[in-house]
Design a protein around this motif. Structure first.
Motif: not given
Length: 217
Positions: A55-57, A35-45, A188-198
């Protein structure tokens, strides 16, 4: 002779009794963090390709903008205004900040580059490209001063992004409708963490260095 007597050890609580408490604490911590610190989001488009693909996270810092406003070049998640949405249920958008409040943004100069307060942006490193070439900075001309408390945001895949330049075109140059309120920014999106290869850090491109302050700023 005095013999010290050791106190009897207290019986240990069985783990199965502690487990519900531990799970409860973990759930509360996870809810607070989300709610207040970190959240994951996926890329839909495809609007942020090739920086972010479908589908990146990404991991989003929701705390940073409690202490400062978004900066140019940062990738942000925000609650999109209704007129920006093709589907009313598509609430969360992800774009790159191009202009802050008061910035004078123009497309385009003689070399077909967007300028911010007179400084041309070299967007080649992040604009979408494929075998056919690189996206144009914009398919429409604009000359706008970002209103107070608002941001001019654009996707990296300009030809497939519902963003400020698209709303500028649709609203015949309405600066307010073409921008988003800072208060709508989730983080702020600060890291792409999935897929791990990217996996990679989402840093601010160097082209945003040295942009002059807006006139009167």
């Amino acid at each position: 002779m005095v013999i010290d007597e050791q106190p009897a050890a207290k019986p240990r609580t069985p783990f199965w009794r502690e487990l519900p408490i531990l799970l409860g604490v973990a759930i509360v911590v996870a809810i607070v963090v989300r709610a207040f610190v970190l959240q994951t989001f996926f890329i839909p488009s495809e609007s942020m390709e090739n920086t972010l693909n479908i589908n990146d996270r990404v991991l989003v810092n929701k705390l940073v903008y409690n202490f400062r406003d978004p900066h140019r070049g940062e990738i942000i998640v925000f609650k999109a205004p209704m007129q920006w949405r093709s589907d009313p249920n598509e609430e969360d958008f992800i774009k790159r900040v191009i202009g802050e409040p008061g910035d004078h943004i123009v497309c385009c100069d003689a070399q077909n580059r967007i300028t911010v307060n007179g400084k041309a942006l070299d967007e080649t490193p992040y604009l979408y490209s494929d075998a056919q070439g690189t996206d144009e900075p914009s398919d429409t001309k604009f000359d706008v001063v970002v209103p107070p408390g608002r941001l001019w945001v654009m996707g990296d895949h300009r030809s497939h992004s519902g963003d400020s330049h698209e709303l500028w075109k649709r609203t015949n140059g309405d600066a307010t409708a073409s921008t988003i309120p800072i208060e709508s920014v989730v983080g702020r999106a600060f890291v792409l963490f999935w897929p791990f290869t990217s996996a990679t850090w989402l840093t601010v491109p160097s082209t945003f260095d040295g942009i002059p302050a807006p006139a009167g700023g």
